[in-house]
Structure formats: structure tokens, C-alpha cells
Write a protein that holds these residues in place. Structure first.
Motif, mmCIF file in Angstrom:
data_model
loop_
_atom_site.group_PDB
_atom_site.id
_atom_site.type_symbol
_atom_site.label_atom_id
_atom_site.label_comp_id
_atom_site.label_asym_id
_atom_site.label_seq_id
_atom_site.Cartn_x
_atom_site.Cartn_y
_atom_site.Cartn_z
ATOM 1 N N LEU A 148 -25.119 14.588 27.374
ATOM 2 C CA LEU A 148 -23.384 15.467 27.301
ATOM 3 C C LEU A 148 -23.636 17.188 26.148
ATOM 4 O O LEU A 148 -23.469 18.361 26.179
ATOM 5 C CB LEU A 148 -22.870 15.173 27.843
ATOM 6 C CG LEU A 148 -21.337 15.408 27.576
ATOM 7 C CD1 LEU A 148 -21.007 16.851 28.604
ATOM 8 C CD2 LEU A 148 -19.913 14.531 28.295
ATOM 9 N N LEU A 149 -23.482 16.243 24.988
ATOM 10 C CA LEU A 149 -23.650 16.296 23.603
ATOM 11 C C LEU A 149 -24.906 17.942 23.062
ATOM 12 O O LEU A 149 -24.747 18.784 22.765
ATOM 13 C CB LEU A 149 -23.063 15.102 22.514
ATOM 14 C CG LEU A 149 -21.702 14.523 23.368
ATOM 15 C CD1 LEU A 149 -21.624 13.540 22.019
ATOM 16 C CD2 LEU A 149 -20.334 15.672 22.512
ATOM 17 N N VAL A 150 -25.493 17.260 23.534
ATOM 18 C CA VAL A 150 -26.863 17.797 23.322
ATOM 19 C C VAL A 150 -26.804 19.050 24.123
ATOM 20 O O VAL A 150 -26.824 19.932 23.560
ATOM 21 C CB VAL A 150 -28.317 17.121 23.067
ATOM 22 C CG1 VAL A 150 -29.745 17.907 23.518
ATOM 23 C CG2 VAL A 150 -28.262 15.819 22.253
ATOM 24 N N ALA A 151 -26.225 18.643 25.015
ATOM 25 C CA ALA A 151 -26.508 20.287 25.887
ATOM 26 C C ALA A 151 -25.365 20.934 25.538
ATOM 27 O O ALA A 151 -25.952 22.202 25.561
ATOM 28 C CB ALA A 151 -26.368 19.546 27.491
ATOM 29 N N HIS A 152 -24.727 20.640 25.309
ATOM 30 C CA HIS A 152 -23.305 21.836 24.805
ATOM 31 C C HIS A 152 -23.934 21.763 23.142
ATOM 32 O O HIS A 152 -23.290 23.387 23.735
ATOM 33 C CB HIS A 152 -22.155 20.368 24.700
ATOM 34 C CG HIS A 152 -21.230 21.269 24.091
ATOM 35 N ND1 HIS A 152 -20.708 21.730 22.760
ATOM 36 C CD2 HIS A 152 -19.844 22.391 24.632
ATOM 37 C CE1 HIS A 152 -19.151 22.404 23.096
ATOM 38 N NE2 HIS A 152 -19.631 22.889 23.967
#
Length: 203
Positions: A148-152
């Protein structure tokens, strides 16, 4: 840009758990020690971890490797949840069956809770060291949350937290700097692990 406002978010998946998903295996304990030794030179005041025992135990062992152990804090937004259920029309045709099949057992309640926790994780963990945030944070979490945080950080479509390809005790570092886009500096790195401890938990 001042280093005082630059934040490096260090994300690590928990180490290898027992088959019941609770505590760590002997291999997992070793992985956590090596991860802690890699992080120990950093100026870390706090380690955040999810509520599940495998994350809490990893965080405890990591903290023990520091000369001055950081404090440990538990937070649901660092836990294990499905960040977002995609609609089939969002997905490339080549991936649609795989993604939808993987997520078919997620209930409406789980999806709603996951979406709320995902929003909280972005609010809590993404962004430069402003408004009282620490310049460096360490978060012991789970594969979905790291995705999630990488995609964001990369501005990727919201469903691209999938696939959950994170090694146990693998390290991902995202750099947040005021006035600049986030950058993924390190992704799923296992250089701190001896060869026989690498790649566990990787599909």
C-alpha cells in the motif's frame, strides 16, 4: 531541502512466523536480529508495529539490537489488512482473474475495515518530517501494508498494493522530502540476511 524535514520511512515485514501465524520460528528470530543490527546505527526513537504477535515479537527483537532500545508502539494501521478491493474493470485483463480469485473470500466488513485502516496508514506514515513526525521511523508490519505505502509513494493505481511480494524481514525504505515527490530508495531488500535466511515468505 533541510534534512530536518526529510523523513525516511523504514518498513519491514515481520520475520518468519510459526505455522499458526503467532510467534516466530527459530529462523524468524534470527532474521529479526539481523534486521535489528542493520537498523541499529540509525537515530530511531520509536518502532511502530502491528497488533499481531508475529509483528510485535519481531519489533521487540529488532529493538534489542540497538545500544539504546527504541520505544515500541502498537498501531492497528500497521497491521494486516486488505487495503482496497479493486473492481474488475480496473485491472489489466492479464491479471484480472488472478487478483479477483485471490481476494474472493474478503467479506464486505473486512473490505470496509481495510479501507479505513489503509487511509489511516497513509495519514500516519506517509509524508515528510513535519507536524511533529520523526525524521526516521521504523515500522514492523505486513506485506499488504508495505505494498500500500509503496503504491502510494509511486502514485500507482490504488489496487497496486497487489501482489503481496515481500520477504520475511525484508526492508523497504521510502524517502519523503517537503516539496519533492516520495522516492522508494530500497525495496524488499534482504542484504542484511545470510543467504540461508533469505527469501522466506516470498511467493
Amino acid at each position: 531541502m533541510s534534512r530536518e524535514t526529510t523523513r525516511c520511512l523504514c518498513l519491514a515485514r515481520h520475520a518468519e512466523p510459526e505455522d499458526d501465524g503467532a510467534g516466530l520460528t527459530a529462523i524468524g528470530s534470527l532474521q529479526a536480529r539481523h534486521l535489528g543490527r542493520r537498523l541499529a546505527p540509525l537515530a530511531i526513537g520509536r518502532i511502530l508495529h502491528g497488533p499481531l504477535l508475529r509483528a510485535a515479537e519481531t519489533a521487540r527483537i529488532v529493538a534489542e539490537q540497538f545500544e539504546r532500545s527504541p520505544s515500541l508502539s502498537e498501531h492497528a494501521a500497521a497491521g494486516d489488512f486488505v487495503p482496497r478491493l479493486p473492481r474488475r474493470e480496473e485491472l489489466p485483463d492479464a491479471w484480472a482473474d488472478t487478483v479477483m480469485s485471490f481476494l474472493e473470500d474478503v467479506s464486505d466488513d473486512e473490505a470496509s475495515e481495510g479501507a479505513a485502516l489503509a487511509a489511516e496508514a497513509i495519514d500516519l506514515l506517509a509524508g515528510p518530517a513535519l507536524d511533529g513526525r520523526e525524521p526516521v521511523d521504523v515500522v514492523i508490519t505486513h506485506a499488504f501494508t508495505i505494498g500500500l505505502l509503496v503504491a502510494h509513494a509511486l502514485g500507482a493505481p490504488a489496487w497496486r498494493w497487489f501482489p503481496p511480494t515481500q520477504c520475511h524481514a525484508g526492508l523497504t525504505v521510502i524517502r519523503y522530502e517537503a516539496g519533492a515527490p516520495p522516492s522508494v530508495v530500497v525495496a524488499n531488500d534482504v542484504a542484511h540476511l545470510p543467504a540461508d535466511l533469505r527469501w522466506t515468505g516470498f511467493p
